[in-house]
Scaffold this motif. Structure first.
Motif, mmCIF file in Angstrom:
data_model
loop_
_atom_site.group_PDB
_atom_site.id
_atom_site.type_symbol
_atom_site.label_atom_id
_atom_site.label_comp_id
_atom_site.label_asym_id
_atom_site.label_seq_id
_atom_site.Cartn_x
_atom_site.Cartn_y
_atom_site.Cartn_z
ATOM 1 N N THR A 62 0.841 -1.197 0.000
ATOM 2 C CA THR A 62 0.000 0.000 0.000
ATOM 3 C C THR A 62 0.874 1.245 0.000
ATOM 4 O OG1 THR A 62 -0.127 0.097 2.405
ATOM 5 C CG2 THR A 62 -1.861 -1.127 1.279
ATOM 6 N N GLU A 64 0.475 5.462 0.514
ATOM 7 C CA GLU A 64 -0.354 6.607 0.900
ATOM 8 C C GLU A 64 0.361 7.874 0.457
ATOM 9 O OE1 GLU A 64 -1.236 6.580 5.065
ATOM 10 O OE2 GLU A 64 -2.523 4.809 4.892
ATOM 11 N N LYS A 70 -4.781 6.762 -1.480
ATOM 12 C CA LYS A 70 -4.130 5.493 -1.156
ATOM 13 C C LYS A 70 -4.183 4.606 -2.385
ATOM 14 C CE LYS A 70 -4.556 3.361 2.900
ATOM 15 N NZ LYS A 70 -5.089 2.554 4.011
#
Length: 127
Positions: A62, A64, A70
């Motif tokens: 992931t 951000e 995101k």
């Protein structure tokens, strides 16, 4: 063959008799089952603050961005804070974004094992 939670609990009792006796068996088994249930509910995502994957490991990860967006990517962790997905490099110490979590990509055998019960039901139905 997968082991049931109860079978695993009983086996662990037999292995370490120092923490188990017949009087406490029901409590021990209940506690073991509760622990297994808790573990099953834990997120498979691993925080990069906790630990990083091994070098040259395929992962889901992931990102951000500073503007609160995101993204989820499939790629490779090269080590030294370098992540790649679709020929795009992400650096762990970027001022524009941060890598927060990752999850190892399971092998084909792990996927088959995790879904063995589903495959058996399909076989039984003849679908």
């Amino acid at each position: 063959m997968k082991q049931t939670v109860e079978e695993a609990a009983i086996e662990s009792c037999v292995i370490d008799r120092s923490i188990y006796n017949d009087e406490y068996q029901p409590y021990y088994l209940d506690g073991f089952k509760d622990g297994a249930e808790w573990q099953a509910k834990q997120s498979p995502w691993i925080s990069v603050k906790e630990r990083l994957p091994g070098k040259n490991t395929g992962v889901f990860f992931t990102v951000e961005w500073k503007d609160s967006r995101k993204g989820y990517f499939v790629g490779l962790y090269y080590g030294n804070g370098q992540w790649e997905s679709d020929n795009r490099m992400f650096l762990q110490d970027s001022p524009l974004y941060r890598i927060t979590h990752y999850m190892p990509i399971p092998s084909f055998d792990e996927i088959l094992e995790a879904n063995r019960d589903v495959l058996e039901r399909i076989k039984e139905k003849g679908d």
